[in-house]
Scaffold this motif. Structure first.
Motif, PDB file in Angstrom:
ATOM      1  N   CYS A 277    -105.848 -41.373  35.211  1.00 36.98           N
ATOM      2  CA  CYS A 277    -105.951 -39.905  35.233  1.00 36.98           C
ATOM      3  C   CYS A 277    -104.734 -39.262  34.574  1.00 36.98           C
ATOM      4  CB  CYS A 277    -106.097 -39.427  36.677  1.00 36.98           C
ATOM      5  SG  CYS A 277    -106.163 -37.643  36.849  1.00 36.98           S
TER       6      CYS A 277
ATOM      7  N   CYS B 148    -101.609 -38.741  40.849  1.00 35.07           N
ATOM      8  CA  CYS B 148    -103.006 -39.157  40.980  1.00 35.07           C
ATOM      9  C   CYS B 148    -103.189 -40.562  40.422  1.00 35.07           C
ATOM     10  CB  CYS B 148    -103.944 -38.187  40.253  1.00 35.07           C
ATOM     11  SG  CYS B 148    -105.674 -38.674  40.432  1.00 35.07           S
TER      12      CYS B 148
ATOM     13  N   CYS C 126    -109.595 -37.061  36.635  1.00 31.41           N
ATOM     14  CA  CYS C 126    -110.591 -37.733  37.478  1.00 31.41           C
ATOM     15  C   CYS C 126    -111.417 -36.716  38.267  1.00 31.41           C
ATOM     16  CB  CYS C 126    -109.878 -38.686  38.433  1.00 31.41           C
ATOM     17  SG  CYS C 126    -108.946 -37.819  39.708  1.00 31.41           S
TER      18      CYS C 126
ATOM     19  N   CYS D 143    -109.330 -34.648  40.819  1.00 31.38           N
ATOM     20  CA  CYS D 143    -108.582 -33.554  40.177  1.00 31.38           C
ATOM     21  C   CYS D 143    -109.528 -32.437  39.718  1.00 31.38           C
ATOM     22  CB  CYS D 143    -107.756 -34.085  39.017  1.00 31.38           C
ATOM     23  SG  CYS D 143    -106.363 -35.101  39.569  1.00 31.38           S
TER      24      CYS D 143
HETATM   25 ZN   LIG Z   1    -106.826 -37.338  39.090  1.00 36.58          ZN
END
Ligand SMILES: [Zn+2]
Ligand SMILES: [Zn+2]
Ligand SMILES: [Zn+2]
Length: 334
Positions: free
Chosen positions: A58, A66, A77, A80
């Motif tokens: 990510c 993350c 991702c 997120c």
């Molecule tokens: Zn993420």
């Protein structure tokens, strides 16, 4: 659900869910949501799954820590994607607490996934989807709340001294970032799975247990902060906050349902409870009485052995067990 006993696929070393690198062999790692596993990534942050799909670390690894894999190179991702608003680049205090909030959100998503609750972002469904505004109260007042699928979290709650001050002011036995996420999505799921279910029987049962959710909310808040909870609240509620309004009772109960499921699953993963213990009970409330109560008592005493506060400082009255049972019944059939 629960924190699984993840292991490095390269060297077999035990991993924490938050690891982005194996501390033993140095392999880069990412969380593959579809596999619910931590998988190795190559030097350029790429993982190829069994079906040949290519995944990338990510884009927010550096910003929020993350560790999840994203479908597009340089992209973010699904976890997120659920964050609609993050602190702006000038907000140093907000950014400092941002990783802790994102970590709690990822933990929440893993549990919802494994329990099988539907999770749709506002980016996919603007009406019924879920999204998070992660705001910083250093820049103005932030109300931790849920509204029509938007969960607002105050990033200042990531600061231990701030959170402890609020906890003590409100006389709460427990206050954590993960707890906020669990409570607020409880409001979302009550809306989605009870109010919008179109099932009059389900709604009637919810009202029987939690009260009439159409009761004026602001009046309830004013009454709660003026008079405090009823003195005998422990006979029917999981927390004094739950007494405020039927919506808060549901959200508090929902949060405890997630606390209990997650902690039980972790205990099973690490051999503290035999896996067979989680099976074969017709009702969730029996699992709570037979397995969770003794386990949480033991874990409280473990904490006391370390001079820490109780891990689970709550007493579950019979009425609370019934409410937990209702929340558990909302879990979609596997
Ligand atoms: Zn993420
Ligand atoms: Zn390794
Ligand atoms: Zn609430």
């Amino acid at each position: 659900m629960g924190v699984k006993a993840y292991r490095c696929r390269v060297c077999g070393n035990p991993l924490y869910f938050e690891n982005s690198v194996c501390v033993s062999c140095g392999t880069g790692l990412g969380y593959a949501r579809a596999e619910r596993e931590i998988v190795p990534v190559d030097a350029s942050g790429v993982y190829v799954d069994a079906d040949g799909w290519i995944w990338h670390v990510c884009h927010n690894l550096g910003l929020s820590g993350c560790t999840w894999l994203a479908p597009l190179e340089g992209g973010q991702c699904v976890s997120c994607d659920l964050t609609r608003t993050r602190p702006n680049d000038a907000d140093a205090a907000g950014l400092a607490n941002f990783p802790l909030a994102e970590r709690a959100k990822r933990h929440l998503i893993v549990e919802l996934d494994s329990l099988g609750f539907p999770l749709v972002g506002k980016n996919q469904d603007a009406v019924n989807g879920l999204a998070f505004d992660l705001l910083s109260s250093t820049l103005g007042q932030v109300m931790i709340a849920h509204n029509d699928g938007i969960v607002t979290i105050d990033l200042a709650e990531g600061d231990d001294s701030h959170r402890e001050r609020v906890r003590s002011q409100l006389d709460e036995p427990y206050r954590t970032m993960l707890g906020h996420f669990r409570h607020e999505v409880g409001h979302y799921y009550e809306w989605q799975l009870v109010e919008l279910a179109g099932d009059p029987g389900l709604l009637a049962r919810a009202r029987e247990l939690f009260g009439d959710e159409t009761t004026d909310y602001q009046e309830a808040v004013d009454r709660h902060y003026q008079n405090g909870p009823p003195t005998d609240w422990r006979l029917a509620y999981i927390s004094s906050y739950a007494t405020m309004h039927p919506y808060e009772d549901f959200a508090e109960t929902w949060a405890h349902y997630l606390h209990i499921c997650d902690t039980l699953e972790t205990a099973v993963s690490f051999g503290l409870v035999p896996a067979a213990e989680l099976l074969g009970r017709a009702r969730f409330r029996d699992l709570v009485s037979d397995v969770w109560v003794p386990l949480s008592t033991a874990l409280n005493l473990v904490n006391r052995s370390m001079g820490k506060d109780d891990l689970y400082p709550f007493v579950l009255a019979d009425a609370v067990l019934e409410k937990l049972d209702f929340v558990a019944s909302l879990r979609p059939a596997a």
